[in-house]
Design a protein around this motif. Structure first.
Motif, PDB file in Angstrom:
ATOM      1  N   PHE A 136       0.821  -1.328   0.038  1.00 38.12           N
ATOM      2  CA  PHE A 136       0.018   0.050  -0.054  1.00 38.12           C
ATOM      3  C   PHE A 136       0.750   1.315   0.050  1.00 38.12           C
ATOM      4  CE2 PHE A 136      -3.006  -2.994   1.704  1.00 38.12           C
ATOM      5  CZ  PHE A 136      -4.191  -2.761   1.006  1.00 38.12           C
ATOM      6  N   GLY A 137       0.381   2.219  -0.822  1.00 38.98           N
ATOM      7  CA  GLY A 137       1.167   3.473  -0.838  1.00 38.98           C
ATOM      8  C   GLY A 137       0.967   4.105   0.496  1.00 38.98           C
ATOM      9  N   SER A 138      -0.023   3.975   1.202  1.00 39.31           N
ATOM     10  CA  SER A 138      -0.355   4.665   2.477  1.00 39.31           C
ATOM     11  C   SER A 138       0.208   3.883   3.775  1.00 39.31           C
ATOM     12  CB  SER A 138      -2.005   4.680   2.764  1.00 39.31           C
ATOM     13  OG  SER A 138      -2.512   3.522   2.683  1.00 39.31           O
ATOM     14  N   ARG A 139       0.812   2.662   3.383  1.00 32.81           N
ATOM     15  CA  ARG A 139       1.445   2.037   4.456  1.00 32.81           C
ATOM     16  C   ARG A 139       3.002   1.567   4.131  1.00 32.81           C
ATOM     17  NH1 ARG A 139      -3.742  -1.844   5.386  1.00 32.81           N
ATOM     18  NH2 ARG A 139      -5.188   0.054   5.255  1.00 32.81           N
ATOM     19  N   PRO A 140       3.749   2.564   3.573  1.00 37.40           N
ATOM     20  CA  PRO A 140       5.116   2.176   3.044  1.00 37.40           C
ATOM     21  C   PRO A 140       6.017   1.431   3.958  1.00 37.40           C
ATOM     22  CG  PRO A 140       5.206   4.367   3.439  1.00 37.40           C
ATOM     23  CD  PRO A 140       3.682   4.011   3.759  1.00 37.40           C
ATOM     24  N   ALA A 141       5.892   1.241   5.514  1.00 35.87           N
ATOM     25  CA  ALA A 141       6.676   0.785   6.441  1.00 35.87           C
ATOM     26  C   ALA A 141       6.441  -0.570   6.536  1.00 35.87           C
ATOM     27  CB  ALA A 141       6.735   1.470   7.649  1.00 35.87           C
ATOM     28  N   SER A 142       5.209  -1.070   5.985  1.00 35.06           N
ATOM     29  CA  SER A 142       5.054  -2.419   6.255  1.00 35.06           C
ATOM     30  C   SER A 142       4.476  -3.075   5.040  1.00 35.06           C
ATOM     31  CB  SER A 142       3.843  -2.733   7.558  1.00 35.06           C
ATOM     32  OG  SER A 142       4.582  -2.321   8.524  1.00 35.06           O
ATOM     33  N   ALA A 143       5.352  -4.238   4.464  1.00 35.99           N
ATOM     34  CA  ALA A 143       4.601  -4.842   3.175  1.00 35.99           C
ATOM     35  C   ALA A 143       3.458  -5.991   3.812  1.00 35.99           C
ATOM     36  CB  ALA A 143       5.851  -5.766   2.667  1.00 35.99           C
ATOM     37  N   TYR A 144       2.733  -6.373   2.802  1.00 34.44           N
ATOM     38  CA  TYR A 144       1.945  -7.559   3.255  1.00 34.44           C
ATOM     39  C   TYR A 144       2.150  -8.758   2.199  1.00 34.44           C
ATOM     40  CZ  TYR A 144      -1.262  -4.396   5.967  1.00 34.44           C
ATOM     41  OH  TYR A 144      -1.788  -3.418   6.690  1.00 34.44           O
ATOM     42  N   GLU A 145       2.034  -9.817   3.122  1.00 38.15           N
ATOM     43  CA  GLU A 145       2.451 -11.421   2.599  1.00 38.15           C
ATOM     44  C   GLU A 145       1.280 -11.863   2.446  1.00 38.15           C
ATOM     45  OE1 GLU A 145       6.064 -14.502   3.615  1.00 38.15           O
ATOM     46  OE2 GLU A 145       4.804 -13.919   5.168  1.00 38.15           O
ATOM     47  N   ARG A 146       1.144 -12.669   1.191  1.00 39.27           N
ATOM     48  CA  ARG A 146       0.102 -13.447   0.995  1.00 39.27           C
ATOM     49  C   ARG A 146      -0.065 -14.651   1.746  1.00 39.27           C
ATOM     50  NH1 ARG A 146      -2.009 -14.828  -5.256  1.00 39.27           N
ATOM     51  NH2 ARG A 146      -4.434 -15.382  -4.797  1.00 39.27           N
ATOM     52  N   LEU A 147      -1.222 -15.327   2.227  1.00 38.97           N
ATOM     53  CA  LEU A 147      -1.325 -16.327   3.078  1.00 38.97           C
ATOM     54  C   LEU A 147      -1.938 -17.552   2.294  1.00 38.97           C
ATOM     55  CD1 LEU A 147      -3.270 -14.639   6.356  1.00 38.97           C
ATOM     56  CD2 LEU A 147      -0.708 -15.141   5.940  1.00 38.97           C
ATOM     57  N   SER A 148      -1.412 -18.761   2.759  1.00 38.64           N
ATOM     58  CA  SER A 148      -2.007 -19.930   1.991  1.00 38.64           C
ATOM     59  C   SER A 148      -3.364 -20.093   2.641  1.00 38.64           C
ATOM     60  CB  SER A 148      -1.117 -21.329   2.393  1.00 38.64           C
ATOM     61  OG  SER A 148      -1.113 -21.372   3.936  1.00 38.64           O
ATOM     62  N   ILE A 149      -4.282 -21.082   1.904  1.00 33.72           N
ATOM     63  CA  ILE A 149      -5.363 -21.287   2.448  1.00 33.72           C
ATOM     64  C   ILE A 149      -5.363 -21.817   3.917  1.00 33.72           C
ATOM     65  CG2 ILE A 149      -7.214 -22.813   2.389  1.00 33.72           C
ATOM     66  CD1 ILE A 149      -7.139 -21.132  -0.093  1.00 33.72           C
ATOM     67  N   VAL A 150      -4.516 -22.559   4.426  1.00 36.80           N
ATOM     68  CA  VAL A 150      -4.688 -23.010   5.851  1.00 36.80           C
ATOM     69  C   VAL A 150      -4.481 -21.828   6.798  1.00 36.80           C
ATOM     70  CG1 VAL A 150      -4.378 -25.399   5.303  1.00 36.80           C
ATOM     71  CG2 VAL A 150      -2.301 -24.050   5.652  1.00 36.80           C
ATOM     72  N   GLU A 151      -3.746 -20.854   6.381  1.00 36.18           N
ATOM     73  CA  GLU A 151      -3.366 -19.797   7.271  1.00 36.18           C
ATOM     74  C   GLU A 151      -4.406 -18.546   7.437  1.00 36.18           C
ATOM     75  OE1 GLU A 151       1.236 -18.744   6.922  1.00 36.18           O
ATOM     76  OE2 GLU A 151       0.581 -18.902   5.021  1.00 36.18           O
ATOM     77  N   GLN A 152      -5.507 -19.014   6.480  1.00 38.93           N
ATOM     78  CA  GLN A 152      -6.623 -17.518   6.434  1.00 38.93           C
ATOM     79  C   GLN A 152      -7.258 -17.609   7.841  1.00 38.93           C
ATOM     80  OE1 GLN A 152      -8.268 -17.309   2.757  1.00 38.93           O
ATOM     81  NE2 GLN A 152      -6.523 -17.816   1.458  1.00 38.93           N
ATOM     82  N   PRO A 153      -7.536 -16.388   8.239  1.00 37.30           N
ATOM     83  CA  PRO A 153      -8.182 -16.303   9.387  1.00 37.30           C
ATOM     84  C   PRO A 153      -9.658 -16.950   9.388  1.00 37.30           C
ATOM     85  CG  PRO A 153      -7.408 -14.115   8.750  1.00 37.30           C
ATOM     86  CD  PRO A 153      -7.334 -15.078   7.535  1.00 37.30           C
ATOM     87  N   ARG A 154     -10.591 -16.893   8.260  1.00 33.89           N
ATOM     88  CA  ARG A 154     -11.769 -17.843   8.168  1.00 33.89           C
ATOM     89  C   ARG A 154     -11.436 -19.179   8.374  1.00 33.89           C
ATOM     90  NH1 ARG A 154     -10.931 -16.396   2.649  1.00 33.89           N
ATOM     91  NH2 ARG A 154     -11.030 -18.151   1.349  1.00 33.89           N
ATOM     92  N   VAL A 155     -10.519 -19.910   8.152  1.00 28.96           N
ATOM     93  CA  VAL A 155     -10.152 -21.085   8.263  1.00 28.96           C
ATOM     94  C   VAL A 155     -10.048 -21.342   9.661  1.00 28.96           C
ATOM     95  CG1 VAL A 155      -8.619 -23.087   7.734  1.00 28.96           C
ATOM     96  CG2 VAL A 155      -9.446 -21.619   6.033  1.00 28.96           C
ATOM     97  N   HIS A 156      -9.112 -20.302  10.278  1.00 29.84           N
ATOM     98  CA  HIS A 156      -8.564 -20.729  11.787  1.00 29.84           C
ATOM     99  C   HIS A 156      -9.903 -20.508  12.543  1.00 29.84           C
ATOM    100  CE1 HIS A 156      -4.181 -19.885  10.943  1.00 29.84           C
ATOM    101  NE2 HIS A 156      -4.710 -20.892  10.349  1.00 29.84           N
ATOM    102  N   GLY A 157     -10.852 -19.692  12.178  1.00 28.19           N
ATOM    103  CA  GLY A 157     -12.164 -19.284  13.111  1.00 28.19           C
ATOM    104  C   GLY A 157     -13.132 -20.451  12.675  1.00 28.19           C
ATOM    105  N   ALA A 158     -13.002 -21.061  11.572  1.00 31.08           N
ATOM    106  CA  ALA A 158     -13.988 -22.202  11.423  1.00 31.08           C
ATOM    107  C   ALA A 158     -13.243 -23.611  12.264  1.00 31.08           C
ATOM    108  CB  ALA A 158     -13.880 -22.832  10.092  1.00 31.08           C
ATOM    109  N   ILE A 159     -12.250 -23.501  12.473  1.00 34.55           N
ATOM    110  CA  ILE A 159     -11.407 -24.832  13.510  1.00 34.55           C
ATOM    111  C   ILE A 159     -11.877 -24.633  14.855  1.00 34.55           C
ATOM    112  CG2 ILE A 159      -9.361 -25.560  14.198  1.00 34.55           C
ATOM    113  CD1 ILE A 159      -8.034 -24.985  11.502  1.00 34.55           C
TER     114      ILE A 159
END
Length: 650
Positions: free
Chosen positions: A489-512
């Motif tokens: 994000f241009g608005s957040r240059p000090a922190s990049a974002y990394e793509r999560l795999s399917i098993v790392e996604q919050p909705r999967v963890h919430g379902a577990i």
């Protein structure tokens, strides 16, 4: 950081008095007559070309913000060439209704403090004590930076938030003055792991700022607090600024109180102690901050005193790193906040209660400091910079046509991305659970991002580069070997974002979590009910069902242990989040006892259930029930392992 309720003072009572107090505390500052500093004529088009018009603009903007965002008070300083203007709004203390005075009232400025830290580092560079491009371990005696990667960490990495450290919460803030440690000791005890090579991606690092401040001070032969006072505050006549915690007695009476808004009014908070002072412990008035802004706009000189050479100022302000050259990047200490075609650099600052922003528009010799004393300041400061830039430095960005045509690699971009500014190896990793951005396509194939309650629509400018449809932001996607891996994000240059795999996604963890809790509750309830029923009937299980007996015991232990963990963890976060994150780690240690017991019991449950099923000793419904419980236990064990919560790790 207080849990105690405040006196019954309503927000309406406080906010209704803002107009009266604001007019009284206006503090215009005369232009400098320093003949050695760069001569800047009274601006013709800048914000202070017409001081009355500017004050009217500022009054309308800030007063509306205090009302809209439930903020008791704010302080503002603006520099335009050789002219300054400062003004306070609202109150610094709700109970006494003390007005904010820009030249008297101190606000906690949070991470804006880092600009002083990295100014100190650049002074060390000028004086030959420091080099931005050599291994920082050459300056350290008691602090061992692990050689996790071949590339060493340099001051340039620290100043651009690219050293590759994980994040930490514990040690950043502490609960009480007695918890404060000498800076070197704090840096030793709270050292984060290196989780990626330096210079690769940005991940905001409070520890990196603390380490930088320590290096600047020890190479000068003094403490960090004394160094900043002697080499920055004194030359700039910043007499109402301090890194001391708590602030000295002579300034304490004028320190603004931080608040949180409640349905019944404002709740006051305690003084917030920062465990690594160079990262965010400073308190200052708006007029003092204006002098620091002037020094950075006027080649390091103010009132016959110089804190940096003009060439060094230029080095601090130039872009030194970017995750993607198409979005805002990092300067040294400062980061780019450019919007609407205007180059802006600065730094935001946050404690839990105070929220601040310092930004410069170097090409126009203008700069601003603004601070608010409640969490509403987070949104208010973003509004401030947008309104200020649009009002006084309007430009027209090239128009981009919104098209319904298919995005370049549109479906490849969808997914969940998590900020790299998270703990990775410790039991604090859960802090990053909600620090995610969801990327999706709407029904017309247009890119949408969702972060919490904020949803933005984006227009594709070129492949993997987008402009916000209704705002100033930009974003870009990073790829490796043809695969989309990161979001910037241009608005957040000090922190990049990394793509999560399917098993790392919050909705999967919430379902577990949901599945596991239901399975554990039904298991405990079912087995307890069956035991009570047998007791009532006066019947006993046959001796031949030992696998069932063992599986019931181990499954019950796993279910009870994990439910105790869930209740304790949720309760700790809900009831005392500050103490849970920043205080004594006893609760964390205690929580890992049932989680580890539950994990061992889960494995035994699978073993005993497997034996029974293999020997065909159970009926169909018993097999199904124990299979579900065993799966829930194993899934929950994996989840705890993923978040480093199976045992205490710090």
């Amino acid at each position: 950081m207080s849990d105690s309720p405040m006196d019954s003072v309503s927000r309406r009572d406080v906010l209704s008095g803002l107009a009266a107090s604001a007019a009284v505390v206006s503090t215009p500052v005369a232009a400098s007559t320093d003949t050695e500093s760069r001569a800047v004529a009274q601006p013709d088009t800048g914000p202070l070309a017409d001081p009355n018009a500017f004050e009217s603009f500022l009054d309308g903007l800030v007063r509306a913000q205090l009302e809209a965002h439930d903020i008791p008070g704010a302080t503002v300083a603006v520099v335009d060439g050789d002219s300054e203007f400062a003004k306070g709004y609202g109150v610094s203390d709700v109970r006494s209704e003390t007005p904010v005075r820009a030249d008297e009232t101190l606000f906690r400025i949070g991470s804006v403090s880092k600009l002083f830290t990295w100014t100190a580092v650049m002074q060390g560079v000028e004086r030959g004590r420091l080099d931005l491009d050599i291994d920082v371990t050459q300056y350290l005696d008691e602090i061992d930076v692990p050689e996790t990667y071949e590339q060493p960490i340099t001051l340039n990495h620290l100043g651009t938030h690219t050293p590759g450290f994980e994040d930490r919460a514990h040690g950043t803030f502490v609960l009480d003055e007695t918890d404060l440690q000498p800076l070197e000791q704090a840096l030793v005890e709270e050292q984060p792991a290196r989780v990626r090579p330096p210079g690769q991606l940005t991940a905001y690092s409070n520890y990196g700022a603390g380490l930088s401040g320590h290096i600047a001070a020890i190479t000068a032969g003094m403490s960090f607090e004394n160094y900043v006072t002697e080499e920055i505050f004194d030359p700039l006549s910043m007499n109402r600024s301090t890194f001391a915690q708590p602030v000295p007695d002579g300034l304490r009476v004028d320190l603004a109180t931080g608040y949180t808004a409640t349905d019944d009014g404002f709740r006051d908070g305690d003084f917030e102690f920062v465990g690594m002072p160079p990262a965010g412990a400073m308190s200052a008035t708006a007029t003092d901050m204006a002098r620091f802004v002037r020094a950075h706009l006027q080649d390091g000189t103010i009132d016959d005193d110089r804190i940096l050479q003009s060439e060094t100022i230029a080095e601090m302000h130039r872009r030194r790193f970017a995750n993607d050259e198409r979005v805002n990047g990092m300067c040294f200490g400062f980061y780019e906040m450019s919007r609407h075609g205007v180059r802006v650099i600065g730094h935001a600052g946050d404690t839990q209660l105070f929220h601040s922003l310092l930004f410069l528009v170097p090409e126009h010799d203008a700069g601003v400091f603004v601070s608010y004393n409640s969490p509403g300041g987070i949104d208010a400061r973003e509004e401030f910079i947008d309104e200020f830039v649009e009002q006084y430095f309007p430009t027209e960005e090239p128009s981009v046509t919104v098209s319904d045509s298919t995005l370049t690699r549109g479906t490849d971009l969808e997914g969940t991305y998590r900020t790299l500014r998270v703990p990775s190896t410790t039991s604090e990793k859960f802090i990053g659970a909600t620090e995610t951005v969801s990327v999706s396509l709407d029904d017309r194939g247009r890119l949408i991002t969702t972060h919490g309650d904020e949803t933005k629509r984006w227009i594709e400018v070129e492949p993997l580069f987008f402009r916000e449809a209704d705002g100033p932001d930009h974003l870009a996607f990073g790829e490796t070997d043809g695969n989309i891996t990161h979001l910037f994000f241009g608005s957040r240059p000090a922190s990049a974002y990394e793509r999560l795999s399917i098993v790392e996604q919050p909705r999967v963890h919430g379902a577990i979590v949901a599945f596991s809790v239901v399975a554990f509750v039904t298991a405990i309830g079912g087995w307890s009910g069956a035991a009570i029923w047998r007791l009532y009937r006066g019947t006993e299980r046959s001796r031949g069902d030992s696998p069932l007996r063992f599986a019931r015991w181990t499954g019950g232990i796993a279910a009870v242990s994990f439910l105790l963990f869930v209740i304790g963890f949720a309760g700790g976060l809900a009831m005392r989040p500050t103490a849970f994150l920043y205080g004594d780690r006893l609760l964390f240690r205690l929580l890992t006892i049932p989680s580890l017991i539950g994990a061992v019991a889960s494995v035994l449950t699978v073993v005993f259930a497997g034996i029974a099923i293999w020997n065909r000793e159970w009926g169909r419904w018993t097999r199904i029930h124990y299979t579900v419980v065993a799966l829930a236990a194993i899934a929950f064990t994996w989840l705890l392992w993923y978040w480093n919560l199976l045992w205490y790790q710090m």
